[in-house]
Design a protein around this motif. Structure first.
Motif, PDB file in Angstrom:
ATOM      1  N   GLY A 145      18.900 -16.305 -20.615  1.00  0.00           N
ATOM      2  CA  GLY A 145      20.002 -15.443 -20.241  1.00  0.00           C
ATOM      3  C   GLY A 145      20.018 -15.176 -18.750  1.00  0.00           C
ATOM      4  N   TYR A 146      21.207 -15.209 -18.167  1.00  0.00           N
ATOM      5  CA  TYR A 146      21.353 -14.931 -16.735  1.00  0.00           C
ATOM      6  C   TYR A 146      22.545 -14.001 -16.527  1.00  0.00           C
ATOM      7  CZ  TYR A 146      21.652 -15.559 -11.699  1.00  0.00           C
ATOM      8  OH  TYR A 146      21.671 -15.329 -10.343  1.00  0.00           O
ATOM      9  N   VAL A 152       1.038 -10.714 -20.522  1.00  0.00           N
ATOM     10  CA  VAL A 152       0.077 -11.742 -20.138  1.00  0.00           C
ATOM     11  C   VAL A 152      -0.430 -11.504 -18.718  1.00  0.00           C
ATOM     12  CG1 VAL A 152      -0.231 -14.226 -19.735  1.00  0.00           C
ATOM     13  CG2 VAL A 152       1.101 -13.422 -21.702  1.00  0.00           C
ATOM     14  N   ASN A 153       0.446 -11.039 -17.807  1.00  0.00           N
ATOM     15  CA  ASN A 153       0.071 -10.828 -16.409  1.00  0.00           C
ATOM     16  C   ASN A 153       0.087  -9.347 -16.062  1.00  0.00           C
ATOM     17  OD1 ASN A 153       2.804 -10.582 -16.635  1.00  0.00           O
ATOM     18  ND2 ASN A 153       3.296 -11.741 -14.784  1.00  0.00           N
ATOM     19  N   ALA A 154      -0.395  -9.023 -14.863  1.00  0.00           N
ATOM     20  CA  ALA A 154      -0.552  -7.630 -14.456  1.00  0.00           C
ATOM     21  C   ALA A 154       0.776  -6.908 -14.287  1.00  0.00           C
ATOM     22  CB  ALA A 154      -1.362  -7.552 -13.161  1.00  0.00           C
ATOM     23  N   ASN A 155       1.778  -7.568 -13.754  1.00  0.00           N
ATOM     24  CA  ASN A 155       3.061  -6.892 -13.541  1.00  0.00           C
ATOM     25  C   ASN A 155       3.973  -6.953 -14.764  1.00  0.00           C
ATOM     26  OD1 ASN A 155       3.724  -9.561 -13.480  1.00  0.00           O
ATOM     27  ND2 ASN A 155       4.480  -9.575 -11.372  1.00  0.00           N
ATOM     28  N   LYS A 156       3.467  -7.458 -15.870  1.00  0.00           N
ATOM     29  CA  LYS A 156       4.135  -7.438 -17.177  1.00  0.00           C
ATOM     30  C   LYS A 156       5.493  -8.137 -17.164  1.00  0.00           C
ATOM     31  CE  LYS A 156       1.856  -3.146 -18.530  1.00  0.00           C
ATOM     32  NZ  LYS A 156       2.013  -1.763 -19.066  1.00  0.00           N
ATOM     33  N   THR A 157       5.598  -9.219 -16.431  1.00  0.00           N
ATOM     34  CA  THR A 157       6.826 -10.017 -16.456  1.00  0.00           C
ATOM     35  C   THR A 157       6.737 -11.167 -17.456  1.00  0.00           C
ATOM     36  OG1 THR A 157       6.002 -11.391 -14.631  1.00  0.00           O
ATOM     37  CG2 THR A 157       7.350  -9.469 -14.056  1.00  0.00           C
ATOM     38  N   VAL A 158       5.541 -11.441 -17.950  1.00  0.00           N
ATOM     39  CA  VAL A 158       5.338 -12.461 -18.975  1.00  0.00           C
ATOM     40  C   VAL A 158       4.732 -11.777 -20.196  1.00  0.00           C
ATOM     41  CG1 VAL A 158       4.272 -14.647 -19.594  1.00  0.00           C
ATOM     42  CG2 VAL A 158       5.011 -14.250 -17.235  1.00  0.00           C
ATOM     43  N   LEU A 159       5.433 -11.868 -21.322  1.00  0.00           N
ATOM     44  CA  LEU A 159       5.010 -11.194 -22.542  1.00  0.00           C
ATOM     45  C   LEU A 159       4.817 -12.220 -23.650  1.00  0.00           C
ATOM     46  CD1 LEU A 159       7.708  -8.360 -22.470  1.00  0.00           C
ATOM     47  CD2 LEU A 159       5.404  -8.254 -21.512  1.00  0.00           C
ATOM     48  N   TYR A 160       3.849 -11.958 -24.524  1.00  0.00           N
ATOM     49  CA  TYR A 160       3.620 -12.862 -25.649  1.00  0.00           C
ATOM     50  C   TYR A 160       3.767 -12.104 -26.963  1.00  0.00           C
ATOM     51  CZ  TYR A 160      -0.830 -10.829 -27.087  1.00  0.00           C
ATOM     52  OH  TYR A 160      -1.789  -9.978 -27.574  1.00  0.00           O
ATOM     53  N   ARG A 161       4.010 -12.872 -28.009  1.00  0.00           N
ATOM     54  CA  ARG A 161       3.987 -12.325 -29.358  1.00  0.00           C
ATOM     55  C   ARG A 161       3.509 -13.408 -30.315  1.00  0.00           C
ATOM     56  NH1 ARG A 161       8.765  -9.001 -32.657  1.00  0.00           N
ATOM     57  NH2 ARG A 161       7.470  -8.494 -34.472  1.00  0.00           N
ATOM     58  N   LEU A 162       2.633 -13.028 -31.236  1.00  0.00           N
ATOM     59  CA  LEU A 162       2.097 -13.976 -32.209  1.00  0.00           C
ATOM     60  C   LEU A 162       2.106 -13.331 -33.585  1.00  0.00           C
ATOM     61  CD1 LEU A 162       0.664 -16.635 -32.976  1.00  0.00           C
ATOM     62  CD2 LEU A 162      -1.511 -15.480 -32.475  1.00  0.00           C
ATOM     63  N   GLY A 163       2.828 -13.964 -34.500  1.00  0.00           N
ATOM     64  CA  GLY A 163       2.849 -13.510 -35.882  1.00  0.00           C
ATOM     65  C   GLY A 163       2.184 -14.534 -36.780  1.00  0.00           C
ATOM     66  N   VAL A 164       1.285 -14.076 -37.640  1.00  0.00           N
ATOM     67  CA  VAL A 164       0.570 -14.953 -38.569  1.00  0.00           C
ATOM     68  C   VAL A 164       0.623 -14.318 -39.952  1.00  0.00           C
ATOM     69  CG1 VAL A 164      -1.606 -16.073 -39.135  1.00  0.00           C
ATOM     70  CG2 VAL A 164      -0.966 -15.754 -36.740  1.00  0.00           C
ATOM     71  N   ALA A 165       0.966 -15.099 -40.956  1.00  0.00           N
ATOM     72  CA  ALA A 165       1.044 -14.568 -42.320  1.00  0.00           C
ATOM     73  C   ALA A 165       0.532 -15.587 -43.320  1.00  0.00           C
ATOM     74  CB  ALA A 165       2.484 -14.185 -42.660  1.00  0.00           C
ATOM     75  N   ALA A 166      -0.110 -15.097 -44.363  1.00  0.00           N
ATOM     76  CA  ALA A 166      -0.567 -15.940 -45.468  1.00  0.00           C
ATOM     77  C   ALA A 166      -0.369 -15.166 -46.760  1.00  0.00           C
ATOM     78  CB  ALA A 166      -2.038 -16.312 -45.299  1.00  0.00           C
ATOM     79  N   ARG A 167       0.158 -15.838 -47.762  1.00  0.00           N
ATOM     80  CA  ARG A 167       0.431 -15.169 -49.027  1.00  0.00           C
ATOM     81  C   ARG A 167       0.161 -16.100 -50.190  1.00  0.00           C
ATOM     82  NH1 ARG A 167       6.372 -12.898 -50.476  1.00  0.00           N
ATOM     83  NH2 ARG A 167       6.803 -15.106 -50.824  1.00  0.00           N
ATOM     84  N   THR A 168      -0.474 -15.573 -51.206  1.00  0.00           N
ATOM     85  CA  THR A 168      -0.627 -16.295 -52.457  1.00  0.00           C
ATOM     86  C   THR A 168      -0.001 -15.468 -53.557  1.00  0.00           C
ATOM     87  OG1 THR A 168      -2.205 -17.330 -53.988  1.00  0.00           O
ATOM     88  CG2 THR A 168      -2.907 -15.297 -52.881  1.00  0.00           C
ATOM     89  N   TRP A 224       9.551 -14.672 -20.457  1.00  0.00           N
ATOM     90  CA  TRP A 224       9.342 -14.576 -19.011  1.00  0.00           C
ATOM     91  C   TRP A 224      10.544 -13.885 -18.384  1.00  0.00           C
ATOM     92  CZ3 TRP A 224       9.802 -19.223 -15.140  1.00  0.00           C
ATOM     93  CH2 TRP A 224       9.491 -18.772 -13.840  1.00  0.00           C
ATOM     94  N   GLN A 225      10.323 -12.691 -17.843  1.00  0.00           N
ATOM     95  CA  GLN A 225      11.355 -11.985 -17.093  1.00  0.00           C
ATOM     96  C   GLN A 225      11.318 -12.531 -15.671  1.00  0.00           C
ATOM     97  OE1 GLN A 225      13.438  -9.401 -18.561  1.00  0.00           O
ATOM     98  NE2 GLN A 225      14.627  -9.912 -16.726  1.00  0.00           N
ATOM     99  N   ILE A 226      12.110 -13.574 -15.416  1.00  0.00           N
ATOM    100  CA  ILE A 226      12.036 -14.302 -14.154  1.00  0.00           C
ATOM    101  C   ILE A 226      12.344 -13.383 -12.975  1.00  0.00           C
ATOM    102  CG2 ILE A 226      12.929 -16.283 -12.882  1.00  0.00           C
ATOM    103  CD1 ILE A 226      13.636 -17.518 -15.636  1.00  0.00           C
ATOM    104  N   ASN A 227      13.410 -12.617 -13.100  1.00  0.00           N
ATOM    105  CA  ASN A 227      13.763 -11.593 -12.125  1.00  0.00           C
ATOM    106  C   ASN A 227      14.668 -10.587 -12.827  1.00  0.00           C
ATOM    107  OD1 ASN A 227      16.431 -12.773 -12.078  1.00  0.00           O
ATOM    108  ND2 ASN A 227      15.669 -14.274 -10.587  1.00  0.00           N
ATOM    109  N   ASP A 228      15.322  -9.710 -12.068  1.00  0.00           N
ATOM    110  CA  ASP A 228      16.144  -8.688 -12.711  1.00  0.00           C
ATOM    111  C   ASP A 228      17.439  -9.248 -13.289  1.00  0.00           C
ATOM    112  OD1 ASP A 228      17.285  -9.296 -10.309  1.00  0.00           O
ATOM    113  OD2 ASP A 228      17.678  -7.226  -9.704  1.00  0.00           O
TER     114      ASP A 228
END
Length: 457
Positions: free
Chosen positions: A109-110, A7-23, A44-48
């Protein structure tokens, strides 16, 4: 469709979206089902040291309900002949199943150091189901199906919170990996069901189009609240480089508050249980691992239509061997003995109700081989022999085999992926599954034949 990225330039915030439809249609008459699924998540990778993931999901399924056709005329003789396998005993346009599920939660996780970390996760789900379906029984002429119309709602709210710490340390030459934490959960279940008569159906010459009377009989109306607290600790102990021991235990406090409103019945009960777990792994040579384990389990009664039902308990013994056949293939052979008590199963007189059938024991052998046969060619194959029987019961015959459990089952899945050239990464797969004969009911009055299933992609 599956999308992911930063989502951001330093790649510490990542998104994922899954969409499915079935008949999907079926060999059954009047069958048409739709399923939809949307699952977004944000990490969100808050820090190391710290990472937080938020996830949600929406799922919806729509379609008819089919409870099957009688055994007489399918796997058992019927003087009128064979019932077509595509026959439906319900009514098109009346039977309907609408299920909606909403889930949301987090995973945090910490890491305090290279040896210690903390994980905390919370998830809640809300299930809403509306069901309109038809049940019935085969009449003495073995062609007339006496029917009853049911309309029901099922709501289930689940909250689950789990927090645990993982640590590594040594006491002299002995190394430890400890996991300890607690689990807190709540489940609220609300069920209502009413019904009315509907015209019978001739299974060999069906005339559809009947309409049920206005529902007047209230069959079920109950509320269940299950609360549970679990405290657990586990230590994986490395005594020698080729000898490891696992010691663990969990203590549960669970209560069940049941209110049957339609017949003014209810009750509250609380249960406590300690469930130990012990395991050992020994490697006589690096390529071979011998292992054995013993464990107990405890499960509070949940969706069950009897007040103050006893919790399910289980005991399992398992021994096995895992061998690396070469640097690409591995094989596992295991023997197990599992005993479960206080098990709910469908009441044969009413599919909406459950009964406790006492004690079951499953013994068996599992064998599988996995790995890469040649570069790009992977395989997973396995065989299972299962002897599952009733060992204690007040009404059913001790020694009867459990229904729908085949003694023999075999599976094979193989894939190949092109390793070079313009089509590198393109792959194909083929799978096969076989299940042997199995009992059709707990009374062992008839058998279901073996079947196989093939898949490709």
């Amino acid at each position: 469709m599956d999308l992911s990225g930063p989502v951001n330039a330093n790649k510490t915030v990542l998104y994922r979206l899954g969409v499915a439809a079935r008949t999907s249609e079926s060999f059954l008459d009047f069958y048409d089902q739709q399923r939809y699924n949307v699952a977004p998540s944000l990490t969100w990778q808050i820090n190391d040291r710290a990472k937080l993931t938020l996830a949600a999901e929406y799922y919806e399924a729509k379609g008819p309900i089919d409870l099957g056709i009688p055994a007489q005329g399918t796997v058992l003789p019927n003087p009128n002949g064979k019932i077509p396998r595509n026959r439906v005993v319900g009514e098109p346009g009346i039977e309907d199943f609408n299920s909606r599920a909403y889930r949301v939660g987090y995973d945090f996780g910490y890491r305090f150091s290279d040896n210690w970390q903390l994980r905390s996760a919370f998830r809640t789900s809300f299930l809403r189901q509306d069901r309109d379906f038809i049940t019935g029984n085969l009449a003495a002429d073995q062609r007339t199906f006496a029917r009853f119309y049911n309309t029901a709602s099922f709501n289930d709210d689940v909250y689950n919170f789990d927090t645990y710490a993982v640590g590594k340390f040594a006491t002299g030459s002995i190394r430890h990996q400890v996991v300890t934490g607690f689990n807190l959960s709540r489940e609220d279940t609300f069920v209502t069901n009413s019904g009315s008569a509907i015209a019978s159906l001739d299974l060999f010459n069906p005339q559809y189009g009947s309409q049920p009377a206005r529902p007047t009989a209230r069959l079920l109306d109950y509320r269940i609240r299950n609360d549970a607290l679990g405290l657990y600790i586990q230590d994986q102990i490395t005594l020698l480089d080729n000898l490891k021991v696992l010691l663990g235990g969990r203590f549960d406090i669970a209560n069940n508050d049941y209110q049957r409103l339609d017949i003014v019945l209810g009750g509250f009960q609380q249960n406590e249980a300690f469930s130990p777990r012990v395991g050992i792994v020994y490697q006589p040579i690096p390529a071979v691992s011998l292992y054995a384990s013993y464990s107990r389990s405890f499960l509070q009664a949940g969706f069950i239509s009897r007040a103050q039902a006893e919790p399910e308990r289980g005991t399992q013994y398992k021994v096995g061997v895992k061998a690396d056949l070469n640097n690409r293939l591995a094989a596992t052979l295991a023997f197990y003995d599992l005993t479960r008590t206080n098990l709910p199963t469908q009441d044969p007189n009413n599919p909406l109700l459950s009964i406790l059938i006492g004690e079951q024991r499953s013994r068996g052998i599992e064998f599988d081989v996995t790995g890469e046969i040649l570069p790009g060619w992977n395989m997973i194959t396995g065989y299972a022999y299962t002897d599952a029987e009733i060992t204690k019961d007040n009404t059913l015959t001790v020694g009867n085999q459990l229904n729908n459990v085949p003694k023999n089952a075999f599976n094979l899945w193989t894939t190949y992926e092109i390793q070079r050239g313009n089509y590198k990464g393109l792959g194909v797969g083929l799978g096969f599954y076989f299940a042997g004969d199995r009992q059709g009911d707990l009374a062992n009055t008839f058998q279901l034949p073996s079947y196989s299933n093939r898949q490709s992609r």
